[in-house]
Motif scaffolding. Sequence first.
Motif, short mmCIF file in Angstrom:
data_model
loop_
_atom_site.label_atom_id
_atom_site.label_comp_id
_atom_site.label_asym_id
_atom_site.label_seq_id
_atom_site.Cartn_x
_atom_site.Cartn_y
_atom_site.Cartn_z
N LYS A 70 0.84 -1.20 0.00
CA LYS A 70 0.00 0.00 0.00
C LYS A 70 0.88 1.25 0.00
O LYS A 70 1.80 1.36 0.78
N ARG B 177 -9.02 6.94 3.52
CA ARG B 177 -10.47 7.12 3.63
C ARG B 177 -10.82 8.60 3.77
O ARG B 177 -11.89 9.05 3.36
N HIS C 195 -6.57 5.97 -3.21
CA HIS C 195 -7.72 5.52 -2.40
C HIS C 195 -8.88 5.13 -3.30
O HIS C 195 -9.43 5.94 -4.02
C1 LIG Z 1 -25.98 0.75 26.67
C2 LIG Z 1 -25.40 0.39 25.74
C3 LIG Z 1 -24.85 0.02 24.94
C4 LIG Z 1 -24.28 -0.25 24.09
C5 LIG Z 1 -23.71 -0.47 23.23
C6 LIG Z 1 -23.11 -0.55 22.33
C7 LIG Z 1 -22.58 -0.56 21.50
C8 LIG Z 1 -22.07 -0.55 20.67
C9 LIG Z 1 -21.40 -0.53 19.75
C10 LIG Z 1 -20.88 -0.44 18.93
C11 LIG Z 1 -20.23 -0.36 18.01
C12 LIG Z 1 -20.64 0.60 17.17
C13 LIG Z 1 -20.10 0.97 16.19
C14 LIG Z 1 -18.97 0.44 15.76
C15 LIG Z 1 -18.56 1.21 14.69
C16 LIG Z 1 -17.67 0.91 14.01
C17 LIG Z 1 -16.94 -0.30 14.12
C18 LIG Z 1 -15.64 -0.11 13.80
C19 LIG Z 1 -15.24 -0.69 12.59
C20 LIG Z 1 -13.90 -0.31 12.38
O1 LIG Z 1 -12.97 -0.97 12.63
O2 LIG Z 1 -13.83 0.86 11.90
C21 LIG Z 1 -12.61 1.52 11.93
C22 LIG Z 1 -12.93 2.98 12.06
O3 LIG Z 1 -13.54 3.19 13.24
C23 LIG Z 1 -13.28 4.26 13.88
O4 LIG Z 1 -12.50 5.06 13.53
C24 LIG Z 1 -13.98 4.44 15.00
C25 LIG Z 1 -14.91 3.94 15.42
C26 LIG Z 1 -15.49 4.20 16.43
C27 LIG Z 1 -16.23 3.82 17.07
C28 LIG Z 1 -16.85 3.76 18.00
C29 LIG Z 1 -17.43 3.48 18.80
C30 LIG Z 1 -17.96 3.27 19.71
C31 LIG Z 1 -18.43 2.94 20.59
C32 LIG Z 1 -18.82 2.64 21.51
C33 LIG Z 1 -19.13 2.27 22.42
C34 LIG Z 1 -19.44 1.92 23.36
C35 LIG Z 1 -19.76 1.61 24.27
C36 LIG Z 1 -20.13 1.38 25.21
C37 LIG Z 1 -20.59 1.19 26.15
C38 LIG Z 1 -21.04 1.08 27.08
C39 LIG Z 1 -21.59 0.94 27.96
C40 LIG Z 1 -22.08 0.84 28.97
C41 LIG Z 1 -11.85 1.23 10.75
O5 LIG Z 1 -12.55 1.71 9.69
P1 LIG Z 1 -12.04 1.69 8.22
O6 LIG Z 1 -12.14 0.37 7.61
O7 LIG Z 1 -12.68 2.76 7.47
O8 LIG Z 1 -10.55 2.07 8.45
C42 LIG Z 1 -9.56 1.51 7.71
C43 LIG Z 1 -8.84 0.49 8.53
O9 LIG Z 1 -8.37 1.05 9.71
C44 LIG Z 1 -7.67 -0.07 7.77
O10 LIG Z 1 -7.00 -0.96 8.60
C45 LIG Z 1 -6.76 1.04 7.28
O11 LIG Z 1 -5.81 0.50 6.46
P2 LIG Z 1 -4.37 0.01 6.91
O12 LIG Z 1 -3.60 1.17 7.39
O13 LIG Z 1 -3.81 -0.57 5.70
O14 LIG Z 1 -4.58 -1.00 7.96
C46 LIG Z 1 -7.53 2.04 6.47
O15 LIG Z 1 -6.67 3.05 6.09
P3 LIG Z 1 -6.69 3.79 4.67
O16 LIG Z 1 -8.11 4.19 4.44
O17 LIG Z 1 -5.81 4.91 4.88
O18 LIG Z 1 -6.20 2.87 3.63
C47 LIG Z 1 -8.66 2.61 7.27
O19 LIG Z 1 -9.38 3.54 6.56
#
Ligand SMILES: CCCCC/C=C\C/C=C/C/C=C\C/C=C\CCCC(=O)O[C@H](COC(=O)CCCCCCCCCCCCCCCCC)COP(=O)(O)O[C@@H]1[C@H](O)[C@H](O)[C@@H](OP(=O)(O)O)[C@H](OP(=O)(O)O)[C@H]1O
Lengths: 269, 148
Positions: free
Chosen positions: A36, B69, B111
């Motif tokens: 990459k 991204r 990209h």
């Molecule tokens: C009462 C309630 C309950 C519940 C529940 C729940 C719950 C729930 C839960 C939930 C989950 C909700 C959402 C989940 C959302 C996303 C899942 C993540 C997927 C994920 O992995 O996404 C990340 C982005 O995420 C963030 O930046 C950030 C993401 C942030 C997220 C945040 C989230 C948050 C959450 C929270 C939570 C939490 C929680 C908690 C809780 C507590 C409670 C008590 C990756 O996203 P991507 O695929 O776009 O990024 C790529 C990736 O990193 C590649 O590895 C990278 O390439 P390499 O360098 O070659 O490795 C790419 O780079 P280039 O574009 O430059 O080529 C990136 O662009």
Amino acid sequence: MSQYQFSLRLGDRVKAEQELMTSVRKATNPDETAPKRKHVRNMIVFTWDYKTSMPVWDSMKSQPLKANEVQCYKAIISLHKVIREGHHVAIQEALTQTKFLEDLAHGLGGGAYSGWRNYSVLIRAYVNFLLAKLEYHRLHPEFNGMFDYKEYVSLRGTNDPNEGYETIADLMSLQDRLDEFQKLVFRNFQPASNNECRIASLVPLVEESYGIYKFATHMLIAMHQRVDGAEEALEPLRKRYNSQHYALRKFYYECSNLRYLTSLINVPR
Amino acid sequence: MSAKGVLRTVKNYTKGYTPIQMKVRKATSNEPGSPPGSLMSEIAQATFNQTDFLGVMEIIDKRMNDKGRLWRHVFKALTVLDFLLHAGSPYVVEYAIDNIFIVKTLREFQHIDDSGRDQGSNVRQKAKELTALLSDPAKLKEERKNRN
Ligand SMILES: CCCCC/C=C\C/C=C/C/C=C\C/C=C\CCCC(=O)O[C@H](COC(=O)CCCCCCCCCCCCCCCCC)COP(=O)(O)O[C@@H]1[C@H](O)[C@H](O)[C@@H](OP(=O)(O)O)[C@H](OP(=O)(O)O)[C@H]1O
Ligand SMILES: CCCCCC=CCC=CC/C=C\C/C=C\CCCC(=O)O[C@H](COC(=O)CCCCCCCCCCCCCCCCC)COP(=O)(O)O[C@@H]1[C@H](O)[C@H](O)[C@@H](OP(=O)(O)O)[C@H](OP(=O)(O)O)[C@H]1O
């Protein structure tokens, strides 16, 4: 003004090295794709920020390159780009790493790479080309990795035409090596693959060959203006130049049919 | 304000950005459309102040090195840099020439988005133009003069 560069980009060296390590690991992962650009770019930018490429080599050495032909090939592509586009010190430092490169060429346990994708022969040829490039830079330290003519003239000061003759003859030999290697890459395309990883190695080769070509053009013109009886004395070089010109056109024509490549860089005509 | 705009505002304060840095972040945000000229002019003026200059370049540097991204960050940062090279303080010119490798290495930026579109080509084109400009300080000087 360099104090601004200092205050803005040179933050935490330890963190920068960790990120570099991650970039090296990702650029050389086992997926049969191009390394990459983002990750290769991080390596290049690191060499400019910190004026050294040694951590790039150290990170490379901690990857299991010899166990996997694809990882190894991606490592060599990345290193080639670092040597070309990195800080000048990257050339000097690469010259201390020729043993490591030779080891890569020989694969695990001194034998060929055992993979079924046939990178073995490409790895060996690529390493040989890189070593030839490095040897050229050792003999002619007034060049940067991209063979930029402007920089050459400003670094060099003297314009002894005899020195020029050798410089350019050696450079043409390097161009011949490059041409042989690029042909091997094309011959090695696999019918059942998109060949992205192989095509990725053509990207720096197109850029390198064009750099050499432009340099040779400038230099020949300058020599014709300077040397008495140039027409005759330079005949052998001119002949070689013309045949390389023809070979390059063919190379660029073939590259112009590769979509991955043409979407990324302008292939000269 | 969009949800993203809200998020950006939250980050602006939690990360302690200065007022001019917030403006640069806004000019180089991830939203479609190009940075407004009035905003860029304001930023250009600010670069005549040493402290603001450093703050501005810090954000532009961050944006230029953002992940694929977020290619809009990269593209807009190049756009703003282009503007500053013409209308900003001479510090910007010196700084950008010193750090030309940042722009130069973006000429192969890549990209492909989720729908298979090549979003890198804008960045590559812009990086090529800026590299050419930065490699020819005389021309840049001329262009700056003609502007005033
Ligand atoms: C009462 C309630 C309950 C519940 C529940 C729940 C719950 C729930 C839960 C939930 C989950 C909700 C959402 C989940 C959302 C996303 C899942 C993540 C997927 C994920 O992995 O996404 C990340 C982005 O995420 C963030 O930046 C950030 C993401 C942030 C997220 C945040 C989230 C948050 C959450 C929270 C939570 C939490 C929680 C908690 C809780 C507590 C409670 C008590 C990756 O996203 P991507 O695929 O776009 O990024 C790529 C990736 O990193 C590649 O590895 C990278 O390439 P390499 O360098 O070659 O490795 C790419 O780079 P280039 O574009 O430059 O080529 C990136 O662009
Ligand atoms: C009744 C009233 C209510 C009120 C209130 C309020 C309240 C409040 C709420 C607030 C939310 C507050 C905080 C949000 C939480 C986490 C923030 C996540 C961090 C975060 O940044 O995640 C993002 C997006 O994530 C997702 O796609 C996935 C996003 C998933 C998000 C998940 C979230 C979850 C959460 C949950 C929950 C829940 C909540 C709550 C709770 C409450 C309960 C009572 C990942 O960011 P990203 O990697 O996609 O990239 C961003 C993005 O592209 C932005 O457009 C860009 O900004 P601009 O270019 O300036 O527009 C960013 O650039 P900078 O780096 O320069 O800033 C990028 O960094």
